[in-house]
Design an enzyme around this catalytic site. Structure first.
Site, PDB file in Angstrom:
ATOM      1  N   GLU A 171     -10.798   6.671  -1.010  1.00 42.71           N
ATOM      2  CA  GLU A 171     -10.871   7.755  -0.039  1.00 42.71           C
ATOM      3  C   GLU A 171      -9.636   7.778   0.871  1.00 42.71           C
ATOM      4  OE1 GLU A 171     -12.803  10.152  -0.382  1.00 42.71           O
ATOM      5  OE2 GLU A 171     -12.262  11.179   1.479  1.00 42.71           O
ATOM      6  N   HIS A 215      -6.517   7.227  -0.130  1.00 43.62           N
ATOM      7  CA  HIS A 215      -5.553   8.048  -0.872  1.00 43.62           C
ATOM      8  C   HIS A 215      -5.953   9.526  -0.828  1.00 43.62           C
ATOM      9  CE1 HIS A 215      -5.388   4.083  -3.087  1.00 43.62           C
ATOM     10  NE2 HIS A 215      -4.132   4.248  -2.784  1.00 43.62           N
ATOM     11  N   GLN A 273       8.289  -4.210  -6.703  1.00 43.63           N
ATOM     12  CA  GLN A 273       7.794  -4.617  -5.376  1.00 43.63           C
ATOM     13  C   GLN A 273       6.790  -5.765  -5.432  1.00 43.63           C
ATOM     14  OE1 GLN A 273       6.321  -0.508  -4.802  1.00 43.63           O
ATOM     15  NE2 GLN A 273       4.620  -1.454  -3.704  1.00 43.63           N
ATOM     16  N   LEU A 310      -7.972   4.994   6.761  1.00 46.03           N
ATOM     17  CA  LEU A 310      -9.403   5.216   6.559  1.00 46.03           C
ATOM     18  C   LEU A 310     -10.106   3.890   6.320  1.00 46.03           C
ATOM     19  CD1 LEU A 310      -8.857   8.223   6.550  1.00 46.03           C
ATOM     20  CD2 LEU A 310     -10.365   8.445   4.577  1.00 46.03           C
ATOM     21  N   SER A 332      -8.711  -0.288   0.706  1.00 44.41           N
ATOM     22  CA  SER A 332      -7.540  -0.797   0.001  1.00 44.41           C
ATOM     23  C   SER A 332      -7.923  -1.045  -1.449  1.00 44.41           C
ATOM     24  CB  SER A 332      -7.054  -2.106   0.641  1.00 44.41           C
ATOM     25  OG  SER A 332      -6.090  -2.726  -0.179  1.00 44.41           O
TER      26      SER A 332
HETATM   27  N1  LIG Z   1      -7.205   2.956   3.916  1.00 48.17           N
HETATM   28  C1  LIG Z   1      -6.160   3.776   3.828  1.00 48.17           C
HETATM   29  N2  LIG Z   1      -6.043   4.831   4.679  1.00 48.17           N
HETATM   30  C2  LIG Z   1      -4.974   5.662   4.610  1.00 48.17           C
HETATM   31  N3  LIG Z   1      -3.966   5.513   3.710  1.00 48.17           N
HETATM   32  C3  LIG Z   1      -4.050   4.477   2.855  1.00 48.17           C
HETATM   33  C4  LIG Z   1      -5.138   3.560   2.864  1.00 48.17           C
HETATM   34  N4  LIG Z   1      -4.932   2.632   1.869  1.00 48.17           N
HETATM   35  C5  LIG Z   1      -3.762   2.965   1.289  1.00 48.17           C
HETATM   36  N5  LIG Z   1      -3.235   4.053   1.873  1.00 48.17           N
HETATM   37  C6  LIG Z   1      -1.950   4.667   1.562  1.00 48.17           C
HETATM   38  O1  LIG Z   1      -1.921   5.135   0.236  1.00 48.17           O
HETATM   39  C7  LIG Z   1      -0.584   5.048  -0.258  1.00 48.17           C
HETATM   40  C8  LIG Z   1      -0.606   4.298  -1.537  1.00 48.17           C
HETATM   41  O2  LIG Z   1      -0.963   2.947  -1.272  1.00 48.17           O
HETATM   42  P1  LIG Z   1      -1.445   1.986  -2.468  1.00 48.17           P
HETATM   43  O3  LIG Z   1      -1.479   2.734  -3.733  1.00 48.17           O
HETATM   44  O4  LIG Z   1      -0.663   0.730  -2.403  1.00 48.17           O
HETATM   45  O5  LIG Z   1      -2.927   1.763  -2.054  1.00 48.17           O
HETATM   46  P2  LIG Z   1      -3.506   0.541  -1.291  1.00 48.17           P
HETATM   47  O6  LIG Z   1      -4.924   0.798  -1.092  1.00 48.17           O
HETATM   48  O7  LIG Z   1      -2.628   0.272  -0.115  1.00 48.17           O
HETATM   49  O8  LIG Z   1      -3.340  -0.584  -2.318  1.00 48.17           O
HETATM   50  P3  LIG Z   1      -3.220  -2.113  -1.972  1.00 48.17           P
HETATM   51  O9  LIG Z   1      -4.557  -2.650  -2.201  1.00 48.17           O
HETATM   52  O10 LIG Z   1      -2.197  -2.510  -2.968  1.00 48.17           O
HETATM   53  O11 LIG Z   1      -2.761  -2.242  -0.568  1.00 48.17           O
HETATM   54  C9  LIG Z   1       0.237   4.343   0.826  1.00 48.17           C
HETATM   55  O12 LIG Z   1       0.925   5.279   1.630  1.00 48.17           O
HETATM   56  C10 LIG Z   1      -0.828   3.642   1.618  1.00 48.17           C
HETATM   57  O13 LIG Z   1      -0.453   3.372   2.955  1.00 48.17           O
HETATM   58  C1  LIG Z   2       4.702   3.636  -1.580  1.00 41.90           C
HETATM   59  C2  LIG Z   2       4.345   2.982  -2.884  1.00 41.90           C
HETATM   60  C3  LIG Z   2       3.563   3.925  -3.760  1.00 41.90           C
HETATM   61  C4  LIG Z   2       5.629   2.609  -3.619  1.00 41.90           C
HETATM   62  O1  LIG Z   2       5.303   1.958  -4.819  1.00 41.90           O
HETATM   63  C5  LIG Z   2       3.539   1.675  -2.648  1.00 41.90           C
HETATM   64  O2  LIG Z   2       4.281   0.777  -1.881  1.00 41.90           O
HETATM   65  C6  LIG Z   2       2.227   1.945  -2.014  1.00 41.90           C
HETATM   66  O3  LIG Z   2       1.361   2.352  -2.780  1.00 41.90           O
HETATM   67  O4  LIG Z   2       2.073   1.791  -0.792  1.00 41.90           O
HETATM   68  N1  BAL Z   3       0.355  -0.570  -0.279  1.00 43.69           N
HETATM   69  C1  BAL Z   3       0.675  -1.878  -0.727  1.00 43.69           C
HETATM   70  C2  BAL Z   3       1.752  -1.925  -1.721  1.00 43.69           C
HETATM   71  C3  BAL Z   3       1.956  -3.337  -2.289  1.00 43.69           C
HETATM   72  O1  BAL Z   3       1.219  -4.254  -1.896  1.00 43.69           O
HETATM   73  O2  BAL Z   3       2.838  -3.507  -3.131  1.00 43.69           O
END
Ligand SMILES: Nc1ncnc2c1ncn2[C@@H]1O[C@H](COP(=O)(O)OP(=O)(O)OP(=O)(O)O)[C@@H](O)[C@H]1O
Ligand SMILES: CC(C)(CO)[C@@H](O)C(=O)[O-]
Ligand code: BAL
Length: 287
Positions: A36, A38, A62, A177, A186
């Site tokens: 949610e 994303h 990364q 969120l 996450s």
């Molecule tokens: N809970 C959240 N609320 C708002 N934006 C989010 C949230 N989780 C991730 N995002 C954003 O979604 C985008 C993609 O992040 P990513 O695909 O790495 O997801 P993630 O949930 O952060 O994954 P990870 O578990 O690797 O941290 C980034 O800009 C990240 O900041």
């Molecule tokens: C911005 C991004 C998509 C780059 O791979 C990653 O760091 C993430 O998901 O936050």
């Molecule tokens: N939003 C997280 C990205 C990473 O852990 O690579």
């Protein structure tokens, strides 16, 4: 909604859109396993853009040695359902070989902002992030790009890169969120056992305590706030703190006393078993 795997096809579709429409192009870069959080970025993009482009690409650059690139969660079918429901028009899902056809000899490195927090804990991480986001910005050429403040350091790094390289894209930071009990959404939450998931609540609880502490006094000592937060996280036996730091935001500079600081970030990275979670709160101290 259209799924596109090649850079050439994506560029062609976006050029076609721009030929026929005056609307803006909004871009949401992700690594998939959409939740949610994303979806909230996609909905924000949908509300402001004529064309919404989502990228799903688990970027090997990364991830460091021993990190979770191979086991990072992936579910394309579910991702496409989430993307369509949230209003994405184009979903760019390139292969690693499409994004990196030859060994990468050009990388983007942002200094200063990357010396602390995840930049210190994950050497090379932000070079990987800045490099892939720079590539994606040149491929998509968006008017706006939407990023979550759950990754606040990443937002600061990308904003610095855009400023330094004069990239013609507006960065739109979006709120974090959370699940109903406060855990920041996450993709990595899926790794947590039931007990780890329960104990991970100390993160959002510690951030709430920090907000109360800051709001109860005009000035405070950074070390005192960090100690308060660390002590609460320590109530979770499984928690292993990577960092729990209060810094000026968005400079990410340390400080002793908050007297002359406008905004702060309290940033956490804590491991529960094999799962490293990050969370943060940004607090404006004075206008
Ligand atoms: N809970 C959240 N609320 C708002 N934006 C989010 C949230 N989780 C991730 N995002 C954003 O979604 C985008 C993609 O992040 P990513 O695909 O790495 O997801 P993630 O949930 O952060 O994954 P990870 O578990 O690797 O941290 C980034 O800009 C990240 O900041
Ligand atoms: C911005 C991004 C998509 C780059 O791979 C990653 O760091 C993430 O998901 O936050
Ligand atoms: N939003 C997280 C990205 C990473 O852990 O690579």
């Amino acid at each position: 909604m259209e799924v596109i795997q090649s850079i050439a096809d994506l560029r062609s579709r976006i050029r076609e859109y721009r030929r026929k429409n005056d609307g803006s192009v909004g871009f949401v870069p992700t690594m998939g396993y959409l939740h949610e959080g994303h979806a909230s970025l996609l909905r924000k993009a949908r509300s402001q853009s004529g064309l919404v482009v989502l990228s799903i690409f688990v970027n090997p650059l990364q991830f460091g040695p021993g990190e979770d690139f191979e086991r990072y969660p992936r579910n394309t079918e579910r991702d496409l359902e989430v993307a369509e429901a949230a209003g994405a028009d184009l979903v760019f899902m390139p292969s690693v070989s499409e994004m990196y056809p030859t060994p990468t000899r050009t990388t983007v490195a942002v200094s200063g902002l990357t010396s602390r927090l995840c930049g210190a804990s994950r050497p090379g991480h932000f070079d990987g992030v800045a490099t892939v986001v720079s590539k994606l910005f040149h491929i998509v050429q968006p008017d706006q790009a939407f990023f979550g403040l759950k990754d606040a350091q990443q937002v600061a790094v990308i904003q610095q890169m855009v400023q330094d390289l004069n990239l013609p894209v507006d960065i739109v930071p979006c709120p974090t969120l959370r699940e109903q009990d406060g855990l920041a959404m996450s993709s990595r939450n899926v790794y947590l056992s039931d007990e780890e998931r329960k104990q991970a609540l100390v993160l959002s609880q510690a951030l709430d305590k920090a907000k109360e502490f800051v709001q109860s006094r005009p000035n405070f000592n950074a070390a005192e706030l960090e100690s308060l937060v660390r002590n609460h996280i320590a109530t979770a036996p499984l928690a292993v703190i990577d960092y729990a730091e209060v810094l000026a935001f968005p400079t990410l500079e340390p400080f002793e006393n908050s007297t002359h600081i406008d905004s702060i970030i309290l940033a956490l990275a804590v491991k529960f078993g094999k799962t490293r979670l990050i969370d943060n709160v940004i607090i404006q101290l004075r206008k």
